[in-house]
Design an enzyme around this catalytic site. Structure first.
Site, PDB file in Angstrom:
ATOM      1  N   ARG A 116      13.133   3.321   0.872  1.00 17.37           N
ATOM      2  CA  ARG A 116      11.825   3.337   0.195  1.00 17.37           C
ATOM      3  C   ARG A 116      11.971   3.756  -1.261  1.00 17.37           C
ATOM      4  NH1 ARG A 116       7.686   7.066   2.944  1.00 17.37           N
ATOM      5  NH2 ARG A 116       6.457   6.277   1.202  1.00 17.37           N
TER       6      ARG A 116
ATOM      7  N   CYS B 196       6.204  -5.506   0.948  1.00 20.74           N
ATOM      8  CA  CYS B 196       6.374  -4.150   0.417  1.00 20.74           C
ATOM      9  C   CYS B 196       6.151  -3.092   1.503  1.00 20.74           C
ATOM     10  CB  CYS B 196       5.460  -3.977  -0.795  1.00 20.74           C
ATOM     11  SG  CYS B 196       6.061  -2.743  -1.915  1.00 20.74           S
TER      12      CYS B 196
ATOM     13  N   GLU C  26       1.463 -12.207  -3.456  1.00 21.19           N
ATOM     14  CA  GLU C  26       0.014 -12.430  -3.603  1.00 21.19           C
ATOM     15  C   GLU C  26      -0.455 -12.169  -5.035  1.00 21.19           C
ATOM     16  OE1 GLU C  26       1.415  -9.817  -2.413  1.00 21.19           O
ATOM     17  OE2 GLU C  26       0.281  -8.013  -2.933  1.00 21.19           O
TER      18      GLU C  26
ATOM     19  N   GLY D  40       0.869  -1.176   0.000  1.00 20.43           N
ATOM     20  CA  GLY D  40       0.000   0.000   0.000  1.00 20.43           C
ATOM     21  C   GLY D  40       0.898   1.215   0.000  1.00 20.43           C
ATOM     22  N   GLU D  41       0.630   2.143   0.893  1.00 22.17           N
ATOM     23  CA  GLU D  41       1.484   3.321   1.046  1.00 22.17           C
ATOM     24  C   GLU D  41       1.889   3.364   2.525  1.00 22.17           C
ATOM     25  OE1 GLU D  41       3.792   6.099  -0.002  1.00 22.17           O
ATOM     26  OE2 GLU D  41       2.509   6.545   1.707  1.00 22.17           O
ATOM     27  N   SER D  42       3.165   3.206   2.777  1.00 26.02           N
ATOM     28  CA  SER D  42       3.575   2.942   4.160  1.00 26.02           C
ATOM     29  C   SER D  42       3.320   4.120   5.099  1.00 26.02           C
ATOM     30  CB  SER D  42       5.044   2.514   4.220  1.00 26.02           C
ATOM     31  OG  SER D  42       5.875   3.535   3.713  1.00 26.02           O
TER      32      SER D  42
ATOM     33  N   ILE E 280       6.456  -3.340  -7.018  1.00 31.17           N
ATOM     34  CA  ILE E 280       5.702  -2.117  -7.319  1.00 31.17           C
ATOM     35  C   ILE E 280       6.206  -1.003  -6.412  1.00 31.17           C
ATOM     36  CG2 ILE E 280       3.418  -1.052  -7.447  1.00 31.17           C
ATOM     37  CD1 ILE E 280       2.249  -3.933  -7.623  1.00 31.17           C
ATOM     38  N   ARG E 281       6.883  -0.020  -7.004  1.00 30.01           N
ATOM     39  CA  ARG E 281       7.522   1.052  -6.212  1.00 30.01           C
ATOM     40  C   ARG E 281       8.144   0.467  -4.933  1.00 30.01           C
ATOM     41  NH1 ARG E 281       3.078   3.189  -8.183  1.00 30.01           N
ATOM     42  NH2 ARG E 281       1.847   2.907  -6.313  1.00 30.01           N
TER      43      ARG E 281
ATOM     44  N   HIS F 198       5.561  -8.671  -4.220  1.00 34.22           N
ATOM     45  CA  HIS F 198       4.150  -8.997  -3.978  1.00 34.22           C
ATOM     46  C   HIS F 198       3.841 -10.455  -4.321  1.00 34.22           C
ATOM     47  CE1 HIS F 198       2.499  -4.910  -3.236  1.00 34.22           C
ATOM     48  NE2 HIS F 198       3.616  -4.558  -3.858  1.00 34.22           N
TER      49      HIS F 198
HETATM   50  N1  GLN Z   1       6.444   2.750  -2.061  1.00 33.45           N
HETATM   51  C1  GLN Z   1       5.453   2.327  -1.133  1.00 33.45           C
HETATM   52  C2  GLN Z   1       5.716   2.848   0.273  1.00 33.45           C
HETATM   53  O1  GLN Z   1       6.665   3.503   0.527  1.00 33.45           O
HETATM   54  C3  GLN Z   1       5.360   0.828  -1.082  1.00 33.45           C
HETATM   55  C4  GLN Z   1       4.753   0.318  -2.350  1.00 33.45           C
HETATM   56  C5  GLN Z   1       4.023  -0.975  -2.202  1.00 33.45           C
HETATM   57  O2  GLN Z   1       3.634  -1.406  -1.121  1.00 33.45           O
HETATM   58  N2  GLN Z   1       3.740  -1.603  -3.308  1.00 33.45           N
HETATM   59  O3  GLN Z   1       4.932   2.586   1.125  1.00 33.45           O
END
Ligand code: GLN
Length: 192
Positions: A105, A78, A172, A46-48, A134-135, A170
């Site tokens: 990150r 992630c 999943e 998600g977005e940490s 993913i990022r 990921h």
């Molecule tokens: N870049 C996101 C973060 O800093 C992590 C990305 C992800 O969970 N796919 O939270």
């Protein structure tokens, strides 16, 4: 066996499907009281910074820190990996800080937001694992208690510290259940 998936934000559904496919029961975790009902917890991508703030607001940080230190299994993918880390390079965002490691990150640069690669993970057995990033973050430092399970070009991408498991990618999002099974094994040892 009941496995919680933290459902404040992020890729919840796919983890629930993977848990079910492994023969365990997924539980979407939205409230701190639910932590008592589960045998292990997955913190999804998600977005940490957002997930960390929501965990503070839901008063989940301290209970999970206590549980994690007492052997309760937690698997972070992630964003989950970032939240498990003691040190997040250049950031004081909220976190669990349970694993003795430093993470970077968005460490693969903005231009390659996502990519895939076949990753060697000897611990789970079998062929290389098709890993989707993913990022993604990576782990740049691990303490003596942390075991590196996968790395690529000096970047640590999966690690374990006793009951705590972290992956930068990921699992999943693929059909391959080996990593979820590996986590469920950690959980079943914890229950015994
Ligand atoms: N870049 C996101 C973060 O800093 C992590 C990305 C992800 O969970 N796919 O939270």
């Amino acid at each position: 066996m009941k496995i919680g998936v933290l459902a404040l934000q992020g890729a919840v559904r796919e983890h629930c499907q993977a848990i079910r496919a492994c023969g365990a029961e997924p539980v979407e975790i939205k409230y701190v009281d639910q932590l008592q009902e589960i045998d292990g917890l997955i913190i999804p991508g998600g977005e940490s910074t957002t997930v960390g703030k929501l965990m503070v607001r839901h008063e989940m940080i301290e209970p999970l820190q206590r549980m994690g230190a007492e052997g309760f299994p937690v698997f972070g993918t992630c964003t989950g990996l970032i939240l498990l880390a003691k040190d997040i390079h250049g950031s004081d965002q909220p976190r669990l800080g349970l694993m003795d490691m430093t993470v970077e990150r968005n460490a693969f640069g903005r231009q390659i937001a996502s990519f895939e690669m076949d990753l060697s993970i000897p611990e789970i057995g079998g062929p290389d694992f098709h890993a989707i990033f993913i990022r993604a973050p990576y782990i740049s430092r691990v303490g003596p208690g942390v075991r590196v399970l996968a790395e690529y070009e000096g970047k640590i991408l999966m690690a374990r510290e006793n009951n705590l498991l972290a992956a930068a990618f990921h699992p999943e999002l693929t059909e391959d259940l080996r990593i979820h099974r590996y986590f469920l094994e950690i959980v079943s040892n914890y229950i015994k």
